[in-house]
Motif scaffolding. Structure first.
Motif, short mmCIF file in Angstrom:
data_model
loop_
_atom_site.label_atom_id
_atom_site.label_comp_id
_atom_site.label_asym_id
_atom_site.label_seq_id
_atom_site.Cartn_x
_atom_site.Cartn_y
_atom_site.Cartn_z
N LEU A 73 61.63 7.36 69.32
CA LEU A 73 62.79 7.53 70.20
C LEU A 73 63.90 8.31 69.49
O LEU A 73 64.48 9.24 70.07
N GLY A 74 64.16 7.94 68.24
CA GLY A 74 65.21 8.61 67.49
C GLY A 74 64.93 10.09 67.34
O GLY A 74 65.83 10.92 67.52
N ILE A 75 63.67 10.43 67.03
CA ILE A 75 63.33 11.85 66.86
C ILE A 75 63.47 12.59 68.18
O ILE A 75 64.03 13.69 68.25
N LEU A 76 63.00 11.94 69.28
CA LEU A 76 63.08 12.60 70.59
C LEU A 76 64.54 12.88 70.95
O LEU A 76 64.88 13.98 71.40
N ILE A 77 65.40 11.87 70.75
CA ILE A 77 66.81 12.07 71.09
C ILE A 77 67.40 13.20 70.25
O ILE A 77 68.11 14.06 70.75
N ALA A 78 67.04 13.19 68.95
CA ALA A 78 67.59 14.22 68.07
C ALA A 78 67.14 15.61 68.51
O ALA A 78 67.93 16.55 68.55
N VAL A 79 65.85 15.73 68.88
CA VAL A 79 65.35 17.03 69.32
C VAL A 79 66.09 17.47 70.57
O VAL A 79 66.52 18.63 70.70
N TRP A 119 77.73 8.34 72.97
CA TRP A 119 77.18 7.03 73.33
C TRP A 119 76.18 6.55 72.30
O TRP A 119 76.04 5.34 72.11
N VAL A 120 75.50 7.50 71.65
CA VAL A 120 74.60 7.08 70.57
C VAL A 120 75.42 6.38 69.48
O VAL A 120 75.05 5.33 68.96
N ILE A 121 76.59 6.98 69.17
CA ILE A 121 77.43 6.38 68.14
C ILE A 121 78.03 5.07 68.65
O ILE A 121 78.04 4.05 67.96
N ALA A 122 78.50 5.08 69.91
CA ALA A 122 79.10 3.87 70.46
C ALA A 122 78.08 2.74 70.53
O ALA A 122 78.43 1.57 70.37
N SER A 123 76.81 3.11 70.74
CA SER A 123 75.81 2.05 70.89
C SER A 123 75.73 1.19 69.64
O SER A 123 75.36 0.02 69.72
N THR A 157 68.10 9.08 64.54
CA THR A 157 68.73 10.12 65.34
C THR A 157 69.75 10.90 64.52
O THR A 157 69.73 12.14 64.48
N ILE A 158 70.64 10.14 63.86
CA ILE A 158 71.71 10.80 63.11
C ILE A 158 71.12 11.68 62.01
O ILE A 158 71.49 12.85 61.84
N GLY A 159 70.15 11.11 61.27
CA GLY A 159 69.55 11.87 60.17
C GLY A 159 68.82 13.10 60.67
O GLY A 159 68.92 14.18 60.09
N MET A 160 68.11 12.94 61.80
CA MET A 160 67.31 14.05 62.30
C MET A 160 68.19 15.16 62.86
O MET A 160 67.87 16.35 62.71
N VAL A 161 69.29 14.79 63.53
CA VAL A 161 70.18 15.83 64.04
C VAL A 161 70.69 16.67 62.88
O VAL A 161 70.66 17.91 62.91
N VAL A 168 85.68 13.67 78.79
CA VAL A 168 85.30 13.71 80.19
C VAL A 168 83.78 13.70 80.36
O VAL A 168 83.23 12.94 81.16
N VAL A 169 83.09 14.52 79.55
CA VAL A 169 81.65 14.64 79.73
C VAL A 169 80.93 13.31 79.43
O VAL A 169 80.17 12.82 80.27
N PRO A 170 81.16 12.70 78.26
CA PRO A 170 80.54 11.39 78.04
C PRO A 170 80.98 10.37 79.08
O PRO A 170 80.18 9.51 79.48
#
Lengths: 293, 319
Positions: free
Chosen positions: A110-116, A131-135, A175-179, B70-72
């Motif tokens: 999942l993390g790799i897919l989101i990063a891609v 939202w990834v960070i907020a999560s 995700t963070i690392g892959m981005v 706004v976007v998020p």
């Protein structure tokens, strides 16, 4: 010039470990001793300091079990009990290990897919990345009971709900690392590929994926440790029968401190060895890429 | 011209769908599956709007930072609306998944209970544990940077601890410090100590050798060296640890409450309300926890920006 003894790393580590164990024994004496003194006073018996010292390390349900008691219990439940029995720590470890590994695998994918997605789509980045960070600022472990209830209502039980929680904790570092990693591709290489008229999938597999590998493995080490935490915590509110988390919970219900500590010891060993496995893979990967160890 | 019309239409569709999901009666999706059409159009229009907004923002690097939210924000609205539409449209039992509107209702109807939980878990346990853990990690890092022996001994220990699930000590702490908040604070102290220690140590060691030499030629006292070079250089690392710890602390407190609490606290609320199948209340507690977590993280990030306006990581982030 020779390094002085106290600046050698094996000496420093060894003395730290010895110090920890010594403090542990002293604390055990202090905490269990107080407990013993209270019992003596309640029974109006006289007591001597030697009695306390002798008994403090052999209490059945101590406030703080001394290390040798923990190790004894650990050896007993690991080696002297059949692995199929519910009293065996191996049994519980395997239960936890399964959901950890499944969650780790799902989280990595999942993390790799989101990063891609984030690297290739600007809109996805601007809408999803916050939202990834907020999560991660949301104490997701609080949602663990809900996930178990909801998935249970869909008659999905067993290791999957626990793996979902492990996945949630482990996808973030990936995700963070892959981005970062996918973006770290050398600009010259990318431009060279573009002059070759490379398609974006060729660009991805031949340049970006390669440059992201070191970042991926650095994240995987964090992710697998988080997955273990997720799996253990997921076992707490779900009333599951097996697993290290269940072992901790039942130990705390019945005041079996030695059981809690030996489960903790096992969890630490498991965590450390999982991270170790990933770092061995990392070393192999780096060596293949020509890094000097 | 055509694109302006399309944008206006998208806005309209988004508004209609949001309104419909809030006002239509239970089970409207089962009654009229045609609503799916609107939902699909809704997702398409929202995607279009987000695309346009992103493109517009990228073209204007000087736009106010608030616009970036706004976007998020729109993305969250999309998710919530889909959630609301599906749960209401198919009248999903609230035991399974309550609609967002039900959660908001629960949030308002149970204000005092949630506030008491928040006070118990956040204002007492989390704050106390966080402050003690971070301060002691910081102090020990000061000692370790001066003594090579301590550094060599403690850093491997810290790395080892980062691999193990520390929340597991929660039952032990509950046994030692009782059911009330001190036991939760103790768990948090242990959880937050090592991230702070490792980060501060790395930060203090990252001090530029040139700066060090310069201060030496100025005959700076060690306190002056600390405040003028070491601390500023270490601050980004310290803030990193503070941010990591903010989330760890909340998790630690909630998990520790699974092992026994007085009858108040967010972890307690979640575990009892799950047992009573009051899922809207569980979700409301999670909303409170999420808000507390995000706000403290956001506040730390803002403070970091204020204090570290000179640092490369902040300057590059701001366009």
């Amino acid at each position: 010039m020779q390094t002085p003894l106290h600046h050698r790393s094996w000496f420093a580590v060894l003395s730290t470990v010895i110090a920890v164990i010594a403090i542990w024994y002293l604390a055990a004496l202090w905490l269990n001793g107080q407990q013993l003194i209270k019992t003596y006073e309640r029974k109006n018996q006289s007591w001597q300091l030697t009695d306390i010292v002798q008994q403090a390390y052999a209490v059945k349900r101590p406030m703080l079990p001394p290390p040798h008691q923990v190790v004894q219990e650990w050896v007993k439940t690991v080696f002297q009990t059949k692995p199929s029995s519910k009293r065996s720590l191996v049994f519980h470890t395997i239960v936890t290990l399964q959901s950890t590994l499944l969650g780790f695998a799902l989280g990595t994918v999942l993390g790799i897919l989101i990063a891609v997605g984030i690297v290739h789509n600007r809109t996805l980045e601007s809408s999803f990345m916050p939202w990834v960070i907020a999560s991660q600022t949301i104490p997701i472990l609080a949602i663990a009971p809900i996930i178990v209830v909801v998935l249970g209502a869909m008659s999905i039980t067993g290791i999957f709900p626990k793996a979902v929680i492990a996945m949630y904790l482990s996808f973030f570092p990936v995700t963070i690392g892959m981005v970062k990693g996918l973006r770290s591709a050398d600009r010259l290489h990318m431009e060279l590929m573009q002059t070759y008229f490379a398609s974006s999938s060729q660009l991805f597999w031949k340049v970006r994926w390669y440059s992201a590998q070191p970042y991926l493995f650095a994240s995987l080490k964090i992710a697998i440790a988080s997955a273990l935490v997720g799996a253990i915590v997921a076992e707490l509110p779900t009333g599951s029968q097996g697993g290290l988390g269940a072992r901790l919970l039942s130990g705390s219900y019945y005041g079996q401190t030695v059981q809690i500590w030996s489960a903790l010891l096992m969890a630490s060993l498991l965590g450390a060895s999982l991270v170790f496995c990933v770092s061995v893979l990392e070393k192999l990967m780096l060596r293949k890429r020509g890094y000097q160890a | 011209m055509k694109s302006t019309l399309l944008t206006a239409l998208s806005v309209l569709i988004v508004l209609v769908q949001v309104g419909a999901s809030l006002t239509l009666s239970e089970g409207f999706m089962t009654a009229a599956p045609a609503w799916w059409l609107l939902l699909i159009f809704f997702v398409a229009s929202a995607t279009r709007l987000m695309n346009e907004m992103t493109r517009w923002l990228d073209a204007q690097p000087n736009a106010n930072r608030l616009f970036k939210l706004v976007v998020p924000g729109l993305f969250a609205v999309v998710l919530l609306t889909i959630w609301q539409t599906l749960t209401r449209g198919y009248s999903v039992p609230s035991v399974l998944l309550p609609a967002p509107s039900d959660i908001v209702l629960a949030l308002f109807n149970n204000g005092p209970v949630l506030w008491a939980d928040f006070k118990q878990t956040f204002l007492k346990a989390v704050l106390a544990g966080y402050v003690i853990g971070c301060v002691s990690g910081f102090i020990v890092a000061q000692l370790a940077v001066k003594s090579r022996f301590l550094e060599l001994g403690l850093v491997p220990l810290g790395n080892f601890v980062s691999a193990i699930p520390i929340v597991g000590i929660a039952p032990i702490m509950v046994m030692w410090f009782g059911f009330d908040w001190p036991s939760k604070a103790a768990v948090i102290v242990v959880m937050t100590f090592f991230p702070m220690f490792i980060n501060t140590l790395t930060g203090l060691q990252s001090v530029d050798a040139l700066h060090k030499d310069l201060m030496h030629t100025y005959a700076a006292k060690s306190a002056q060296k600390f405040t003028t070079t070491q601390l500023p250089q270490a601050l980004p690392y310290i803030f990193n640890a503070l941010k990591i710890n903010a989330t760890l602390a909340l998790i630690g407190a909630i998990v520790a409450e699974f092992f026994g609490t007085p009858i108040v606290g967010m972890g307690f609320r979640i575990s009892t309300e799950v047992g009573r199948m009051n899922m809207d209340m569980v979700w409301a507690t999670i909303v409170v926890a999420a808000l507390a977590g995000s706000i403290s993280y956001g506040a730390l990030a803002l403070l970091e920006r204020r204090l570290l306006f000179w640092h490369a990581s902040v300057r590059n982030a701001q366009p």
